[in-house]
Enzyme design. Structure first.
Site, PDB file in Angstrom:
ATOM      1  N   ARG A 107       0.883  -1.172   0.000  1.00 33.90           N
ATOM      2  CA  ARG A 107       0.000   0.000   0.000  1.00 33.90           C
ATOM      3  C   ARG A 107       0.917   1.217   0.000  1.00 33.90           C
ATOM      4  O   ARG A 107       1.713   1.392   0.926  1.00 33.90           O
ATOM      5  CB  ARG A 107      -0.905  -0.003   1.243  1.00 33.90           C
ATOM      6  CG  ARG A 107      -1.578   1.345   1.475  1.00 33.90           C
ATOM      7  CD  ARG A 107      -2.685   1.289   2.491  1.00 33.90           C
ATOM      8  NE  ARG A 107      -3.836   0.598   1.936  1.00 33.90           N
ATOM      9  CZ  ARG A 107      -5.053   0.620   2.482  1.00 33.90           C
ATOM     10  NH1 ARG A 107      -5.263   1.287   3.608  1.00 33.90           N
ATOM     11  NH2 ARG A 107      -6.055  -0.025   1.926  1.00 33.90           N
ATOM     12  N   HIS A 134      -7.394   1.062  -6.371  1.00 31.35           N
ATOM     13  CA  HIS A 134      -7.583   0.121  -5.244  1.00 31.35           C
ATOM     14  C   HIS A 134      -8.265  -1.140  -5.795  1.00 31.35           C
ATOM     15  O   HIS A 134      -9.418  -1.430  -5.468  1.00 31.35           O
ATOM     16  CB  HIS A 134      -8.432   0.791  -4.164  1.00 31.35           C
ATOM     17  CG  HIS A 134      -8.375   0.113  -2.827  1.00 31.35           C
ATOM     18  ND1 HIS A 134      -7.560  -0.977  -2.558  1.00 31.35           N
ATOM     19  CD2 HIS A 134      -9.044   0.369  -1.658  1.00 31.35           C
ATOM     20  CE1 HIS A 134      -7.729  -1.343  -1.289  1.00 31.35           C
ATOM     21  NE2 HIS A 134      -8.621  -0.546  -0.732  1.00 31.35           N
ATOM     22  N   GLN A 137     -10.079  -3.903  -3.569  1.00 32.08           N
ATOM     23  CA  GLN A 137     -11.381  -3.481  -3.051  1.00 32.08           C
ATOM     24  C   GLN A 137     -12.495  -3.776  -4.056  1.00 32.08           C
ATOM     25  O   GLN A 137     -13.564  -4.269  -3.696  1.00 32.08           O
ATOM     26  CB  GLN A 137     -11.343  -1.966  -2.756  1.00 32.08           C
ATOM     27  CG  GLN A 137     -12.644  -1.425  -2.222  1.00 32.08           C
ATOM     28  CD  GLN A 137     -12.960  -1.970  -0.837  1.00 32.08           C
ATOM     29  OE1 GLN A 137     -12.127  -1.919   0.049  1.00 32.08           O
ATOM     30  NE2 GLN A 137     -14.165  -2.502  -0.651  1.00 32.08           N
ATOM     31  N   ASP A 225     -17.486   7.136  -0.955  1.00 35.43           N
ATOM     32  CA  ASP A 225     -16.237   6.935  -0.224  1.00 35.43           C
ATOM     33  C   ASP A 225     -15.940   8.227   0.529  1.00 35.43           C
ATOM     34  O   ASP A 225     -16.593   9.256   0.301  1.00 35.43           O
ATOM     35  CB  ASP A 225     -15.113   6.577  -1.224  1.00 35.43           C
ATOM     36  CG  ASP A 225     -13.802   6.160  -0.540  1.00 35.43           C
ATOM     37  OD1 ASP A 225     -13.821   5.921   0.688  1.00 35.43           O
ATOM     38  OD2 ASP A 225     -12.774   6.084  -1.232  1.00 35.43           O
ATOM     39  N   CYS A 266     -16.256   1.365   0.742  1.00 34.35           N
ATOM     40  CA  CYS A 266     -15.083   0.509   1.009  1.00 34.35           C
ATOM     41  C   CYS A 266     -14.684   0.532   2.475  1.00 34.35           C
ATOM     42  O   CYS A 266     -13.997  -0.369   2.927  1.00 34.35           O
ATOM     43  CB  CYS A 266     -13.915   0.930   0.118  1.00 34.35           C
ATOM     44  SG  CYS A 266     -13.307   2.591   0.472  1.00 34.35           S
ATOM     45  N   ARG A 294     -13.201  -8.932   1.165  1.00 35.83           N
ATOM     46  CA  ARG A 294     -11.788  -8.613   0.929  1.00 35.83           C
ATOM     47  C   ARG A 294     -10.948  -9.862   1.187  1.00 35.83           C
ATOM     48  O   ARG A 294     -10.034 -10.186   0.445  1.00 35.83           O
ATOM     49  CB  ARG A 294     -11.326  -7.472   1.853  1.00 35.83           C
ATOM     50  CG  ARG A 294     -11.957  -6.114   1.582  1.00 35.83           C
ATOM     51  CD  ARG A 294     -11.482  -5.501   0.296  1.00 35.83           C
ATOM     52  NE  ARG A 294     -10.038  -5.379   0.238  1.00 35.83           N
ATOM     53  CZ  ARG A 294      -9.332  -4.369   0.768  1.00 35.83           C
ATOM     54  NH1 ARG A 294      -9.968  -3.373   1.360  1.00 35.83           N
ATOM     55  NH2 ARG A 294      -8.012  -4.321   0.670  1.00 35.83           N
TER      56      ARG A 294
HETATM   57  N1   CP Z   1     -11.137  -0.426   2.463  1.00 37.76           N
HETATM   58  C1   CP Z   1      -9.864  -0.467   2.872  1.00 37.76           C
HETATM   59  O1   CP Z   1      -8.919  -0.674   2.101  1.00 37.76           O
HETATM   60  O2   CP Z   1      -9.709  -0.312   4.219  1.00 37.76           O
HETATM   61  P1   CP Z   1      -8.355  -0.106   5.024  1.00 37.76           P
HETATM   62  O3   CP Z   1      -7.834   1.271   4.711  1.00 37.76           O
HETATM   63  O4   CP Z   1      -8.748  -0.241   6.473  1.00 37.76           O
HETATM   64  O5   CP Z   1      -7.373  -1.156   4.616  1.00 37.76           O
HETATM   65  N1  NVA Z   2     -10.135   6.694  -0.907  1.00 40.95           N
HETATM   66  C1  NVA Z   2      -9.683   6.199   0.364  1.00 40.95           C
HETATM   67  C2  NVA Z   2      -9.847   4.713   0.440  1.00 40.95           C
HETATM   68  C3  NVA Z   2      -9.453   4.094   1.750  1.00 40.95           C
HETATM   69  C4  NVA Z   2      -9.578   2.616   1.757  1.00 40.95           C
HETATM   70  C5  NVA Z   2      -8.228   6.606   0.581  1.00 40.95           C
HETATM   71  O1  NVA Z   2      -7.430   6.485  -0.348  1.00 40.95           O
HETATM   72  O2  NVA Z   2      -7.921   7.056   1.676  1.00 40.95           O
END
Ligand code: CP
Ligand code: NVA
Length: 308
Positions: A107, A134, A137, A225, A266, A294
């Protein structure tokens, strides 16, 4: 060896294969609770590195649990605590980690860092979220939709709010799996043009709509989101909130969506901001099924990457 970086790079039949395996593994796991066996351990003696340069609850827990359920082990690394956060290049990090582990999930911020890691690693790499996408997701989201409503092909998804990373991966999936997508938010937060173009080139109807009520008309799925993503500057928070307030998903808006429309997010959600608690906890909401899926989707993604 295959990396899972971006849904545009994973052919529709490969995506379908992963989703089918995810469903089969989920069913096997449920059968296990009833006494049947799901003792397949495809990741036995395998080590998976999970690198986090941003916070996470679901991605971290679901990958860690998923690897263990398949008999493997994990090494969780945090960006700031690695030499990566202190000047070592991503390419050198990729070369070194490839000597220790069988698979890397990352990530990170820039999509370029993900691609550089994948280019220099000699093991598969999985995208656990970047500023731009992502894909894990959306695999879970498609799986969730299809469990509840059957094939997503030909259906309409309405996205309310910020055209962010999750929105871009949804558009990639629309193109690959043949569903329609309506974005509704302020013009300066429109989804990335290449993601819109990709979906349209593949034959999806993509609409950009400024009126939330019109956007959700006939929608089979309403999605939103957070208004401020992890990569967004804190200084933009107030402006974003002011701009995005008209796009909140509340019960009245859900009432205008198609019959039997589902609600997805998400997570993490900011109740009272992009979505009301009434919707989050209401009958259309499948947000915790998404979170569960997930786990199942990523287990199948890891098996696909490793060919096991
Ligand atoms: N939806 C998602 O990726 O959640 P986290 O940021 O908790 O991993
Ligand atoms: N759009 C959000 C998603 C988190 C899972 C971010 O990037 O923070």
């Amino acid at each position: 060896m295959r990396s899972f970086l971006d849904l545009r790079q994973t052919a529709p039949e490969e995506i379908r294969g992963i989703l089918a395996q995810a469903a089969a593994m989920k069913a096997a796991r449920a059968g296990r609770a009833k006494g049947a066996s799901d003792d397949v351990q495809p990741l036995k003696d395998r080590m998976v590195a999970l690198i986090f340069e941003k916070p996470s609850t679901r991605t971290r827990a679901s990958f860690d649990v998923g690897v263990r359920q398949m008999g493997g082990e994990t090494l969780v690394l945090t960006g700031k605590e690695m030499q990566l956060g202190h000047g070592e290049t991503i390419a050198d990090t990729a070369r070194v980690l490839s000597r220790y582990v069988d698979l890397i999930m990352i990530r990170t911020f820039d999509e370029a860092s993900l691609n550089e890691l994948a280019e220099h690693a000699s093991v598969p790499v999985i995208n656990g979220l970047t500023d731009a996408s992502h894909p894990c997701q959306i695999m879970a989201d498609v799986m969730t939709f299809e469990e509840k409503r059957g094939s997503i092909a030909g259906r309409k998804v309405a996205w309310l709010g910020d055209g962010n990373n999750v929105c871009a991966s949804f558009l990639h999936a629309a193109g690959q799996l043949g569903f329609d997508f309506t974005f509704c938010g302020p013009p300066n937060l429109d989804p990335a043009a290449p993601a819109v173009a990709f979906a349209r080139e593949r034959g999806s109807k993509v609409a950009i709509e400024r009126d939330p009520a019109r956007a959700v008309e006939g929608a089979d799925l309403v999605v939103t989101d957070t208004w401020v993503s992890m990569h967004d500057a804190v200084s933009t928070r107030e402006r974003r909130h002011n701009q995005l307030r008209p796009y909140q998903v509340d019960a009245r808006l859900m009432g205008r969506a198609g019959p039997g429309a589902l609600f997805m997010h998400c997570l993490p959600a900011h109740r009272g901001e992009e979505v009301t608690s009434e919707v989050m906890d209401g009958p259309a909401s499948v947000v915790f099924d998404e979170a569960e899926n997930r786990l199942h989707a990523q287990k199948a993604i890891m098996r696909w990457c490793l060919g096991v």
